[in-house]
Design an enzyme around this catalytic site. Structure first.
Site, PDB file in Angstrom:
ATOM      1  CG  ASP A  81      21.918  58.376  39.086  1.00  0.00           C
ATOM      2  OD1 ASP A  81      21.920  57.126  39.058  1.00  0.00           O
ATOM      3  OD2 ASP A  81      22.892  59.050  39.467  1.00  0.00           O
ATOM      4  CD  GLU A 176      26.768  54.449  39.360  1.00  0.00           C
ATOM      5  OE1 GLU A 176      27.820  53.800  39.270  1.00  0.00           O
ATOM      6  OE2 GLU A 176      26.495  55.405  38.593  1.00  0.00           O
ATOM      7  CG  ASP A 199      26.435  50.975  35.839  1.00  0.00           C
ATOM      8  OD1 ASP A 199      26.149  51.638  34.822  1.00  0.00           O
ATOM      9  OD2 ASP A 199      26.857  51.484  36.887  1.00  0.00           O
ATOM     10  CG  HIS A 381      29.304  60.039  32.131  1.00  0.00           C
ATOM     11  ND1 HIS A 381      30.028  60.132  33.303  1.00  0.00           N
ATOM     12  CD2 HIS A 381      28.489  58.967  32.297  1.00  0.00           C
ATOM     13  CE1 HIS A 381      29.663  59.161  34.131  1.00  0.00           C
ATOM     14  NE2 HIS A 381      28.724  58.445  33.532  1.00  0.00           N
TER      15      HIS A 381
END
Length: 410
Positions: A81, A176, A199, A381
């Site tokens: 995701d 996540e 990650d 993000h």
């Protein structure tokens, strides 16, 4: 291998897998299942064994051992995701070869520019191949870069059987970004002794300390009366919310803290005179200080309840995850091997606490110690997210080197 990893990453990035915290399904969005099915097909195509996808969208696969040595099974994980902070629909990755160190025009029509003046670390990628957005979406390097790196490393190991290794498990997980990644993860089925999430961020990063994390929802209830006749009657919920927020330490917010410093983060405030709701993230690396933060918020609420009435203010605090350091320090071999892998590759390890959490934070408390490793991305993000393909290749080599080291130490 460079072309392969670019193509892999772009194909993943073009699938909208933004998670949804308001959804009660797993995965929370259908796009994650689309990507999961793609990954199942690709894992089978490169020759991975025991490829499975369960009803919740968790993908697992095995690279069988090719040696008679007894080697602990290790795993590598990445999440499918993308973040809820910015749109992940219709991502248009842009590949920039041999970046010149200057401004990058992401979108000329909208005048969106990725500049080293605003993001100084960008200048350090001069000469790299980097992948950016077109300025209208996030990129999804968090964590599709990790998926591409794991897939490319497994492909390489399958193509090079002369490299001896033990059994390796891989997993690609949903949700996540909304804190649910490990919720339905079957640790016993994964059957690894140690694992690594791919990650992280810039080159060299190894992380085995995360926040202790909780969320708080505070609902302030008022009484709305016409402003012209409100004296002695109106109770303004928004005003109570402002008063409450003002009682928290002004220097303990995300904007004012770094390193091991914890914070209260007002992530949203919505409402009016009748009702106003505040949502906070509570974070600290130290367990005692974490408990103190939760207690302090409860104390402030109780103080205001004495002024406005107990029913006027409601507080709900939920623990989300805990600092994985407590579970990893007893088995520091898992970190030491990753550190040695970087040093063997001529990469300087950068061991820092995560100012956040990963799936590994929860998995470590589920019996699977899982530190985090860099992927090569920056500015996650948002529209200015980018990833260095050169450092993605370093991440691939790090995975391969870790696998080799476990075999050599057996």
């Amino acid at each position: 291998m460079k072309t392969e990893i670019i193509n892999r990453f772009i194909s993943y990035a073009q699938v909208d897998t933004q998670s949804d915290e308001n959804s009660e399904t797993c995965p929370s969005t259908p796009g994650q299942l689309v990507l999961a099915q793609m990954l199942v097909g690709e894992l089978k195509a490169i020759g991975m064994q025991e490829v499975t996808m369960d009803s919740n969208g968790y993908v697992m696969a095995t690279l069988p051992s090719n040696t008679d040595k007894e080697i602990p099974t290790i795993g590598f994980l990445a999440h499918m995701d993308t973040a809820t902070d910015f749109t992940g629909a219709d991502v248009k990755p842009q590949v920039i070869e041999n970046y010149n160190g200057q401004d990058i025009v992401l979108n000329e029509a909208l005048n969106i520019v990725l500049s080293p003046q605003e993001f100084p670390e960008l200048a350090g990628y001069k000469g790299h191949t980097i992948i950016t957005t077109d300025g209208t979406t996030l990129l999804g390097a968090d964590d599709k870069a990790g998926i591409a790196e794991i897939m490319t490393a497994m492909d390489y190991l399958i193509r090079h059987p002369e490299l001896k290794h033990g059994k390796v498990r891989v997993a690609f997980t949903p949700d996540e970004e909304i804190g649910r990644g490990p919720d339905k993860f079957d640790v016993s089925a994964f059957d690894a002794v140690y694992a690594y999430t791919m990650d992280g961020g810039p080159l060299g990063g190894i992380e085995y300390e995360s926040f202790h994390a909780a969320s708080a929802t505070i609902t302030c209830k008022g009484t709305n009366v016409h402003p012209g006749s409100a004296k002695g009657k109106m109770v303004n919920a928004a005003k109570i919310a402002m008063e409450l927020h003002g009682k928290l330490p002004a220097n303990e917010t995300t904007e004012e803290t770094e390193g091991y410093e914890g914070f209260y983060h007002l992530s949203s405030i919505q409402g009016d005179v009748e009702q106003t709701q505040l949502r906070y993230l509570i974070r600290d690396h130290d367990r005692n200080r974490f408990q103190e933060r939760k207690s302090e918020l409860a104390r402030i609420v109780e103080e205001l309840q004495k002024t406005y009435g107990e029913k006027r203010i409601e507080l709900e605090i939920k623990d989300e995850y805990f600092n994985m350091r407590e579970k990893i320090e007893p088995v520091m071999e898992v970190v030491d091997i990753a550190t040695q892998a970087l040093e063997n590759l001529g990469i300087v390890p950068n061991i820092q606490p995560i100012r956040g959490g990963t799936d590994g934070s929860q998995l470590s408390y589920m019996g699977l110690p899982t530190p985090n490793i860099f992927t090569g991305g920056e500015n996650y993000h948002g529209r200015f997210e980018y990833v260095s393909v050169d450092n993605m290749m370093h991440a691939v080599n790090t995975i391969i080197e870790i696998v080799k080291l476990y075999e050599q130490r057996a």
